[in-house]
Design an enzyme around this catalytic site. Structure first.
Site, short mmCIF file in Angstrom:
data_model
loop_
_atom_site.label_atom_id
_atom_site.label_comp_id
_atom_site.label_asym_id
_atom_site.label_seq_id
_atom_site.Cartn_x
_atom_site.Cartn_y
_atom_site.Cartn_z
N CYS A 1 0.86 -1.19 0.00
CA CYS A 1 0.00 0.00 0.00
C CYS A 1 0.90 1.24 0.00
CB CYS A 1 -0.93 0.01 1.21
SG CYS A 1 -1.80 1.59 1.38
N CYS B 1 0.54 3.47 3.19
CA CYS B 1 1.18 2.83 4.36
C CYS B 1 2.68 3.04 4.30
CB CYS B 1 0.87 1.33 4.40
SG CYS B 1 -0.76 0.90 5.02
N ASP C 1 0.51 16.64 -1.55
CA ASP C 1 0.15 15.82 -2.70
C ASP C 1 1.20 16.00 -3.80
OD1 ASP C 1 -2.78 14.44 -3.68
OD2 ASP C 1 -1.33 14.96 -5.26
N ASN D 1 -12.41 11.08 -1.41
CA ASN D 1 -12.97 10.35 -2.54
C ASN D 1 -13.12 8.88 -2.15
OD1 ASN D 1 -12.87 12.68 -4.20
ND2 ASN D 1 -10.71 12.29 -4.67
N GLY E 1 -14.01 8.63 -7.42
CA GLY E 1 -12.73 9.04 -8.01
C GLY E 1 -11.52 8.65 -7.18
N THR F 1 -8.27 6.82 -6.20
CA THR F 1 -7.23 6.09 -6.94
C THR F 1 -6.24 5.38 -6.04
OG1 THR F 1 -5.82 8.07 -7.09
CG2 THR F 1 -7.36 7.68 -8.92
N HIS G 1 -6.16 3.62 0.32
CA HIS G 1 -5.91 3.80 1.75
C HIS G 1 -6.65 5.09 2.09
CE1 HIS G 1 -2.93 3.78 5.34
NE2 HIS G 1 -3.73 4.83 5.51
N HIS H 1 -8.05 8.50 2.83
CA HIS H 1 -7.34 9.77 2.92
C HIS H 1 -8.29 10.92 2.65
CE1 HIS H 1 -7.04 8.37 -1.28
NE2 HIS H 1 -7.10 9.64 -1.62
#
Ligand code: 5GP
Ligand code: ZN
Length: 115
Positions: free
Chosen positions: A5, A8, A31, A88, A94, A96, A99, A101
């Protein structure tokens, strides 16, 4: 920790990120593909795939993530006039990275409804 992940691995420092906040329960970082002048991703350290996968025991961390988002927002002058906090969920939402967030976005005016 869930094997392979991405988030993670970011929370554990195994993949580098620009960290903006960390405590026992959550990790926040910039981001990689910002959609606004401020674009921070806030995650629970515990692996949960999405809001669609939370359980009763996740209630505390869900509240904590939102509180951290509000606290973090106060540290960015660009967010003084407001911001958006988004999670999302699933393919229609949406999502992607699987995990859970939250995107803390701001520094520009957003439209509504979202695309
Ligand atoms: P989602 O589309 O699942 O709501 O959001 C995933 C977000 O993670 C996207 O905004 C994407 O730009 C961001 N992202 C994907 N890979 C990485 C990475 O390796 N590092 C960072 N910092 N952000 C990433
Ligand atoms: Zn994970």
């Amino acid at each position: 920790m869930s094997e392979n992940c991405l988030f993670c691995k970011i929370a554990k420092g195994e993949i580098p990120s620009h960290k903006v906040y960390e405590d026992d329960l959550v990790f926040a970082f910039k981001d990689i593909n910002p959609q606004a002048p401020v674009h921070v991703v806030i995650i629970p350290k515990k692996h949960v795939a999405s809001l669609g996968d939370v359980s009763e025991q996740d209630k505390e961390v869900l509240g904590h993530v939102q509180f951290v988002a509000a606290k973090l927002a106060k540290t960015f002058p660009e967010l003084k006039n407001g911001y958006r906090l988004i999670s999302n969920c699933g393919s229609d939402g949406g999502q992607t990275v699987h995990h859970l967030h939250y995107h803390l976005l701001g520094g520009r005016v957003f439209g509504w409804p979202p695309g």
